[in-house]
Design an enzyme around this catalytic site. Sequence first.
Site, PDB file in Angstrom:
ATOM      1  N   ASP A 101       0.860  -1.166   0.000  1.00  0.00           N
ATOM      2  CA  ASP A 101       0.000   0.000   0.000  1.00  0.00           C
ATOM      3  C   ASP A 101       0.906   1.228   0.000  1.00  0.00           C
ATOM      4  O   ASP A 101       1.854   1.300   0.785  1.00  0.00           O
ATOM      5  CB  ASP A 101      -0.836  -0.013   1.302  1.00  0.00           C
ATOM      6  CG  ASP A 101      -2.243   0.489   1.099  1.00  0.00           C
ATOM      7  OD1 ASP A 101      -2.381   1.609   0.600  1.00  0.00           O
ATOM      8  OD2 ASP A 101      -3.197  -0.228   1.467  1.00  0.00           O
ATOM      9  N   ASP A 203      -3.224   4.694  -2.275  1.00  0.00           N
ATOM     10  CA  ASP A 203      -4.306   5.201  -1.445  1.00  0.00           C
ATOM     11  C   ASP A 203      -4.878   6.501  -2.031  1.00  0.00           C
ATOM     12  O   ASP A 203      -4.130   7.359  -2.500  1.00  0.00           O
ATOM     13  CB  ASP A 203      -3.730   5.472  -0.046  1.00  0.00           C
ATOM     14  CG  ASP A 203      -4.795   5.691   1.014  1.00  0.00           C
ATOM     15  OD1 ASP A 203      -5.592   4.772   1.251  1.00  0.00           O
ATOM     16  OD2 ASP A 203      -4.821   6.793   1.599  1.00  0.00           O
ATOM     17  N   GLU A 266      -6.691   3.464  -5.760  1.00  0.00           N
ATOM     18  CA  GLU A 266      -7.952   3.505  -5.015  1.00  0.00           C
ATOM     19  C   GLU A 266      -8.694   4.770  -5.430  1.00  0.00           C
ATOM     20  O   GLU A 266      -8.213   5.878  -5.176  1.00  0.00           O
ATOM     21  CB  GLU A 266      -7.712   3.535  -3.497  1.00  0.00           C
ATOM     22  CG  GLU A 266      -9.035   3.447  -2.735  1.00  0.00           C
ATOM     23  CD  GLU A 266      -9.048   4.131  -1.374  1.00  0.00           C
ATOM     24  OE1 GLU A 266      -9.951   3.844  -0.572  1.00  0.00           O
ATOM     25  OE2 GLU A 266      -8.173   4.974  -1.109  1.00  0.00           O
ATOM     26  N   HIS A 327     -11.319  -3.043   3.582  1.00  0.00           N
ATOM     27  CA  HIS A 327     -11.262  -2.678   4.996  1.00  0.00           C
ATOM     28  C   HIS A 327     -12.050  -1.401   5.317  1.00  0.00           C
ATOM     29  O   HIS A 327     -12.009  -0.929   6.448  1.00  0.00           O
ATOM     30  CB  HIS A 327      -9.799  -2.512   5.410  1.00  0.00           C
ATOM     31  CG  HIS A 327      -9.129  -1.393   4.661  1.00  0.00           C
ATOM     32  ND1 HIS A 327      -8.925  -1.434   3.304  1.00  0.00           N
ATOM     33  CD2 HIS A 327      -8.654  -0.199   5.069  1.00  0.00           C
ATOM     34  CE1 HIS A 327      -8.347  -0.314   2.917  1.00  0.00           C
ATOM     35  NE2 HIS A 327      -8.171   0.461   3.960  1.00  0.00           N
ATOM     36  N   ASP A 328     -12.701  -0.838   4.303  1.00  0.00           N
ATOM     37  CA  ASP A 328     -13.470   0.397   4.524  1.00  0.00           C
ATOM     38  C   ASP A 328     -14.976   0.188   4.392  1.00  0.00           C
ATOM     39  O   ASP A 328     -15.744   1.116   4.639  1.00  0.00           O
ATOM     40  CB  ASP A 328     -13.045   1.472   3.507  1.00  0.00           C
ATOM     41  CG  ASP A 328     -11.599   1.907   3.686  1.00  0.00           C
ATOM     42  OD1 ASP A 328     -11.130   1.949   4.836  1.00  0.00           O
ATOM     43  OD2 ASP A 328     -10.945   2.189   2.659  1.00  0.00           O
TER      44      ASP A 328
HETATM   45  C1  GLC Z   1      -8.230   5.118   2.097  1.00  0.00           C
HETATM   46  C2  GLC Z   1      -8.052   3.921   2.998  1.00  0.00           C
HETATM   47  C3  GLC Z   1      -8.725   4.203   4.307  1.00  0.00           C
HETATM   48  C4  GLC Z   1      -8.043   5.407   4.934  1.00  0.00           C
HETATM   49  C5  GLC Z   1      -8.070   6.601   3.992  1.00  0.00           C
HETATM   50  C6  GLC Z   1      -7.131   7.673   4.420  1.00  0.00           C
HETATM   51  O1  GLC Z   1      -9.557   5.319   1.772  1.00  0.00           O
HETATM   52  O2  GLC Z   1      -8.551   2.775   2.372  1.00  0.00           O
HETATM   53  O3  GLC Z   1      -8.680   3.101   5.173  1.00  0.00           O
HETATM   54  O4  GLC Z   1      -8.672   5.741   6.133  1.00  0.00           O
HETATM   55  O5  GLC Z   1      -7.663   6.250   2.697  1.00  0.00           O
HETATM   56  O6  GLC Z   1      -5.812   7.276   4.199  1.00  0.00           O
END
Ligand code: GLC
Length: 532
Positions: A101, A203, A266, A327-328
Amino acid sequence: MKYDNYLWWHKGVVYQIYPRSYKDSDGDGIGDLRGIIEKLDYIKNLGIDAVWISPIYPSPMADFGYDVSDYTGIHPMFGNMDDIDELLNEVHIRGMKLILDLVPNHSSDQHPWFLESRSSKDNPKRDWYIWKDPTPDGGPPNNWLSVFGGPGWEYDEKTGQYYYHAFLKEQPDLNWRNPEVQKAMFDVMRFWLEKGVDGFRVDVMWHMIKDDQFRNDPSNPEYEKGMNSYSRQIPAYSTDQDEVHDIVSKMRNVIDEYDERLLIGEIYLPVDKLVKYYGHENEEAHLPFNFQLLELPWNAAKIRTAISEYEGALPENGWPNWVLGNHDKSRIASRVGKEQAGNAAMLLLTLRGTPTLYYGDELGMEDVEISKDKIQDPQALNEPGVGRSRDPERTPMQWDDSENAGFTSGEPWLPLMVNYKELNVKKQWNKEDSMLQLHRRLLRIRTEEPALHIGDYVPVPSKGDILAYLRKYEQDEFLVVLNLGVSEEVFEPQLEWQGTVKISIQKDLEGQKLKNKITIAQNQGLLIKLDR
Ligand code: GLC
Ligand code: MG
């Protein structure tokens, strides 16, 4: 494209590990790298090709590792550099790939870069972050909001300016318009690529560049009371700016300095904007994450339309991908119900494009209710009652029926599902009808059959709650028929077909020859190899 030109990430399946929750090797109640190493045989035997692990870097853990204080280190809680080298080596020995990541949009407020930046207005790193003067009345520079609630600007007493943070105030946004920031982060990428890491999941890629005039975001007409405060506005100026595409293509150039590495982004955007992250000539992300299955209602017509629109929107040679959990977001078995979780797995693993499977979903793990006093997630703690807690989908993996499901010998950082004595890898591995068996079989047939890993997608119009499509490669053809509803349906497509059921969610039909018109029980899903 010729079969041999497809790379590992076209053909393979990605498995996401949330490292805090996978396997704890040292009894501190938090998963770690040595824990993951212990479980690599499981992952390989499951049928996985590539493992993506959420951040393992040094971090104050304000956002559980998405607040990085050293991009080229390992948090002692997870292990050390030798452990990651060993993990990488062991992954490669098993013929798999390792994806890290990368969190380039923001660092931790404890990162040395930010400590310097905030130390004085004329510090050389001042411009590495986004600093602005207050408005004449002392307020924040504009109306941008934090995703985790409240304003996106934090006032710094010492230097009398505000800094911008799209997430927590402990996660200041880096200024990607600054070439020094770009160079520093590209060097971070090279550091890991040199080690042999096979790619990055980047991210919040669509956040990386903000409007250079800092215009106010417009208000959102669809906002309603009870929604989180970030939904009050449309982030038209604070996200997805045109210039982000230059940044992504520069990242891709770094990736392309090495052989067969992968760039995933992402990106939570509607399809027309999402596909721009492939670049005009595929010079940006290989896989801009496609999150539609996380968000669409579980409705055959809606999903069918979404698949077609997505397939139609892809640029030439843009390779599709599908994500069913992360995980979100709420776990799939909780979102669509246990009865439909099998169909969801069959959908994920038979669609055209690289699937990403979230750890534990292969078992059918569900969201775990966490009592108020045990909530860990800052998204929930920051906006009590409004911000959705992400803890329920982050609970420990269930390995066996021993105490704490074999996850830890200590106190797990989040509670386990109560049913782990039954729902665990050891018990479910060979159990007929288990989700784990279903995943193993789907993953195997997907790997064995070119039609399933690279074949064309052809929708099959059908009525009611049926979602059906063909996957074709040369002479081979598979038909997938999923009943996403709660009543029996008749499937009678405008197409003559005949074939053998290879996998059925309710196993009664396996091995049977079927043709043309069939009735399909509620929650049933079929993977049929057509006779040719
Ligand atoms: C992304 C991650 C999330 C995190 C956010 C800020 O969306 O998947 O878990 O809180 O970024 O880094
Ligand atoms: Mg540990």
